[in-house]
Design a protein around this motif. Structure first.
Motif, PDB file in Angstrom:
ATOM      1  N   HIS A  95      70.788  63.112  14.891  1.00 55.22           N
ATOM      2  CA  HIS A  95      70.169  62.154  13.757  1.00 55.22           C
ATOM      3  C   HIS A  95      68.778  62.325  13.796  1.00 55.22           C
ATOM      4  O   HIS A  95      68.228  61.758  12.784  1.00 55.22           O
ATOM      5  CB  HIS A  95      70.434  60.745  14.212  1.00 55.22           C
ATOM      6  CG  HIS A  95      71.885  60.442  13.803  1.00 55.22           C
ATOM      7  ND1 HIS A  95      72.660  60.515  12.471  1.00 55.22           N
ATOM      8  CD2 HIS A  95      72.975  60.197  14.750  1.00 55.22           C
ATOM      9  CE1 HIS A  95      73.776  60.303  12.688  1.00 55.22           C
ATOM     10  NE2 HIS A  95      74.046  60.404  13.979  1.00 55.22           N
ATOM     11  N   ILE A  96      67.901  62.773  14.491  1.00 51.94           N
ATOM     12  CA  ILE A  96      66.652  63.084  14.574  1.00 51.94           C
ATOM     13  C   ILE A  96      66.207  64.687  14.815  1.00 51.94           C
ATOM     14  O   ILE A  96      67.025  65.259  15.585  1.00 51.94           O
ATOM     15  CB  ILE A  96      65.804  62.373  15.395  1.00 51.94           C
ATOM     16  CG1 ILE A  96      66.176  62.543  16.851  1.00 51.94           C
ATOM     17  CG2 ILE A  96      65.699  60.943  15.173  1.00 51.94           C
ATOM     18  CD1 ILE A  96      65.228  61.863  17.962  1.00 51.94           C
ATOM     19  N   SER A  97      65.128  65.364  13.949  1.00 48.81           N
ATOM     20  CA  SER A  97      64.953  66.831  14.606  1.00 48.81           C
ATOM     21  C   SER A  97      63.778  67.174  14.000  1.00 48.81           C
ATOM     22  O   SER A  97      62.982  66.513  13.254  1.00 48.81           O
ATOM     23  CB  SER A  97      66.010  67.698  13.555  1.00 48.81           C
ATOM     24  OG  SER A  97      65.493  68.820  13.870  1.00 48.81           O
ATOM     25  N   GLY A  98      62.840  67.793  15.144  1.00 51.76           N
ATOM     26  CA  GLY A  98      61.652  68.350  14.643  1.00 51.76           C
ATOM     27  C   GLY A  98      61.874  69.798  13.907  1.00 51.76           C
ATOM     28  O   GLY A  98      60.649  70.216  13.758  1.00 51.76           O
TER      29      GLY A  98
ATOM     30  N   CYS B  70      64.565  66.233  19.749  1.00 51.95           N
ATOM     31  CA  CYS B  70      64.118  65.198  20.323  1.00 51.95           C
ATOM     32  C   CYS B  70      62.822  65.414  20.947  1.00 51.95           C
ATOM     33  O   CYS B  70      62.309  64.495  21.120  1.00 51.95           O
ATOM     34  CB  CYS B  70      65.135  64.599  21.000  1.00 51.95           C
ATOM     35  SG  CYS B  70      65.492  65.268  22.817  1.00 51.95           S
ATOM     36  N   GLY B  71      62.350  66.670  20.730  1.00 50.27           N
ATOM     37  CA  GLY B  71      61.076  66.663  21.605  1.00 50.27           C
ATOM     38  C   GLY B  71      60.969  67.161  22.987  1.00 50.27           C
ATOM     39  O   GLY B  71      59.955  67.042  23.525  1.00 50.27           O
ATOM     40  N   GLU B  72      62.232  66.923  23.494  1.00 51.79           N
ATOM     41  CA  GLU B  72      62.215  66.950  25.206  1.00 51.79           C
ATOM     42  C   GLU B  72      63.453  67.845  25.631  1.00 51.79           C
ATOM     43  O   GLU B  72      64.573  67.590  25.272  1.00 51.79           O
ATOM     44  CB  GLU B  72      62.525  65.554  25.676  1.00 51.79           C
ATOM     45  CG  GLU B  72      62.624  65.494  27.261  1.00 51.79           C
ATOM     46  CD  GLU B  72      63.106  64.170  27.575  1.00 51.79           C
ATOM     47  OE1 GLU B  72      63.241  64.149  28.959  1.00 51.79           O
ATOM     48  OE2 GLU B  72      62.725  63.130  27.037  1.00 51.79           O
ATOM     49  N   GLY B  73      63.066  68.830  26.227  1.00 51.23           N
ATOM     50  CA  GLY B  73      64.107  69.968  26.720  1.00 51.23           C
ATOM     51  C   GLY B  73      64.854  69.460  27.946  1.00 51.23           C
ATOM     52  O   GLY B  73      66.057  69.698  28.105  1.00 51.23           O
TER      53      GLY B  73
ATOM     54  N   TYR C 212      72.565  69.905  31.130  1.00 50.38           N
ATOM     55  CA  TYR C 212      71.249  69.458  31.225  1.00 50.38           C
ATOM     56  C   TYR C 212      70.167  70.528  30.838  1.00 50.38           C
ATOM     57  O   TYR C 212      70.542  71.677  31.305  1.00 50.38           O
ATOM     58  CB  TYR C 212      70.876  69.024  32.830  1.00 50.38           C
ATOM     59  CG  TYR C 212      69.530  68.412  32.969  1.00 50.38           C
ATOM     60  CD1 TYR C 212      69.494  67.117  32.616  1.00 50.38           C
ATOM     61  CD2 TYR C 212      68.447  69.101  33.492  1.00 50.38           C
ATOM     62  CE1 TYR C 212      67.965  66.356  32.726  1.00 50.38           C
ATOM     63  CE2 TYR C 212      67.271  68.481  33.542  1.00 50.38           C
ATOM     64  CZ  TYR C 212      66.989  67.112  33.261  1.00 50.38           C
ATOM     65  OH  TYR C 212      65.786  66.428  33.189  1.00 50.38           O
ATOM     66  N   GLY C 213      69.302  70.371  29.962  1.00 51.93           N
ATOM     67  CA  GLY C 213      68.351  71.487  29.396  1.00 51.93           C
ATOM     68  C   GLY C 213      67.489  72.055  30.374  1.00 51.93           C
ATOM     69  O   GLY C 213      66.477  70.703  30.930  1.00 51.93           O
TER      70      GLY C 213
ATOM     71  N   ILE D  48      71.536  63.451  23.908  1.00 53.58           N
ATOM     72  CA  ILE D  48      72.066  62.411  23.732  1.00 53.58           C
ATOM     73  C   ILE D  48      71.063  61.488  22.988  1.00 53.58           C
ATOM     74  O   ILE D  48      71.765  60.719  21.965  1.00 53.58           O
ATOM     75  CB  ILE D  48      72.460  61.591  25.106  1.00 53.58           C
ATOM     76  CG1 ILE D  48      73.634  62.445  26.059  1.00 53.58           C
ATOM     77  CG2 ILE D  48      72.979  60.198  25.140  1.00 53.58           C
ATOM     78  CD1 ILE D  48      73.621  62.092  27.414  1.00 53.58           C
ATOM     79  N   LYS D  49      69.803  61.594  23.527  1.00 52.41           N
ATOM     80  CA  LYS D  49      69.026  60.393  22.645  1.00 52.41           C
ATOM     81  C   LYS D  49      68.680  60.795  21.087  1.00 52.41           C
ATOM     82  O   LYS D  49      68.522  59.985  20.200  1.00 52.41           O
ATOM     83  CB  LYS D  49      67.578  60.404  23.119  1.00 52.41           C
ATOM     84  CG  LYS D  49      67.005  61.832  23.112  1.00 52.41           C
ATOM     85  CD  LYS D  49      65.609  61.733  24.149  1.00 52.41           C
ATOM     86  CE  LYS D  49      65.795  61.527  25.599  1.00 52.41           C
ATOM     87  NZ  LYS D  49      64.576  61.196  26.343  1.00 52.41           N
ATOM     88  N   ALA D  50      69.178  62.025  20.724  1.00 52.21           N
ATOM     89  CA  ALA D  50      69.197  62.336  19.282  1.00 52.21           C
ATOM     90  C   ALA D  50      70.447  62.129  18.455  1.00 52.21           C
ATOM     91  O   ALA D  50      70.431  62.083  17.320  1.00 52.21           O
ATOM     92  CB  ALA D  50      68.695  63.937  19.217  1.00 52.21           C
ATOM     93  N   ALA D  51      71.428  61.846  19.470  1.00 52.58           N
ATOM     94  CA  ALA D  51      72.968  61.778  18.592  1.00 52.58           C
ATOM     95  C   ALA D  51      73.216  60.104  18.540  1.00 52.58           C
ATOM     96  O   ALA D  51      74.101  59.884  17.876  1.00 52.58           O
ATOM     97  CB  ALA D  51      73.902  62.234  19.640  1.00 52.58           C
ATOM     98  N   HIS D  52      72.429  59.396  18.996  1.00 56.08           N
ATOM     99  CA  HIS D  52      72.634  57.830  19.074  1.00 56.08           C
ATOM    100  C   HIS D  52      71.575  57.323  17.888  1.00 56.08           C
ATOM    101  O   HIS D  52      70.587  57.782  17.629  1.00 56.08           O
ATOM    102  CB  HIS D  52      72.355  57.165  20.411  1.00 56.08           C
ATOM    103  CG  HIS D  52      73.491  57.407  21.399  1.00 56.08           C
ATOM    104  ND1 HIS D  52      73.399  57.334  22.856  1.00 56.08           N
ATOM    105  CD2 HIS D  52      74.905  58.036  21.019  1.00 56.08           C
ATOM    106  CE1 HIS D  52      74.632  57.456  23.249  1.00 56.08           C
ATOM    107  NE2 HIS D  52      75.455  57.949  22.440  1.00 56.08           N
TER     108      HIS D  52
END
Length: 232
Positions: A123-126, A178-181, A160-161, A191-195
């Motif tokens: 839902h978010i992307s760079g 999400c800006g964090e690998g 885990y990335g 997960i933080k991009a999927a919610h």
């Protein structure tokens, strides 16, 4: 139960969702997948308009309503299908690419949708090639925007990335979205991009992003009970 429509993920064809479609139908919700082929996505490459996908989505939803004599559907969007579905729900004309007029009305469908369930959706992307479209979505429809629709956002926690063998793809994909690998996700979407804020947000252990990936994914039989209860 209401009929259900599945919108495939980016560059995916409908056939890969047939097991999920059949499983949901067996649970009592007559299910149809938007009949996309891989080549149907080609006009959207490089961050271009999603109008070709919205046209097929709208035709499928209209047919499902008529065929089932229903007033509403459940809409399931896998991966990019989730944020494309958010365009479909909203009432602001998606004319940012200049390839459609307001008269075509391939949006403002929130009254037709009881539940929007997103599976592994970024839902978010760079990413520069999705920025224009996702900025339109998140600027106009932040979070679970429409109170008359129940939003259910399902994320997988399987990889885990990290910058090491077997986890590089996840690291790179999470960083772009999400800006964090160094975080958890389904191997493609963190997960933080999927919610979404205001949604029913679910996290499922061991779930991988794609139906083509070995192992379990969002549509695997063992996973379905964890989110199908939200289908009306």
């Amino acid at each position: 139960m209401l009929p259900t429509v599945i919108l495939p993920g980016y560059l995916e064809s409908a056939d890969v969702y047939l097991p999920l479609q059949q499983a949901l139908t067996a649970l009592g919700t007559p299910t149809t997948t938007v009949p996309l082929r891989k080549r149907d996505w080609l006009p959207t490459l490089g961050g271009r308009s999603m109008i070709p996908i919205l046209r097929q989505l709208d035709r499928t939803v209209s047919a499902a309503l008529v065929d089932n004599q229903a007033a509403q559907i459940n809409l399931i969007g896998h991966s990019a299908g989730g944020w494309i579905s958010r365009i479909y729900l909203g009432d602001i004309p998606y004319t940012i690419h200049g390839d459609v007029t307001e008269a075509e009305q391939l949006w403002n469908a929130k009254a037709k949708v009881a539940n929007l369930i997103t599976l592994g959706t970024p839902h978010i992307s760079g990413e520069r090639w999705t920025k224009k479209n996702l900025d339109f979505v998140n600027d106009n429809y932040p979070g679970a925007k429409h109170p008359e629709v129940r939003y259910v956002c399902v994320a997988g926690k399987s990889i885990y990335g990290e910058k090491k063998l077997g986890q590089w793809l996840a690291y790179s994909s999470y960083q772009q979205t999400c800006g964090e690998g160094n975080t958890w996700g389904d191997g493609i979407t963190a997960i933080k991009a999927a919610h979404l804020t205001g949604a029913i947000n679910i996290e499922i252990e061991g779930v991988k992003h794609s139906p083509r990936t070995p192992g379990i994914w969002y549509g695997s039989p063992a996973v379905l009970p964890q989110w199908t209860g939200y289908l009306s």
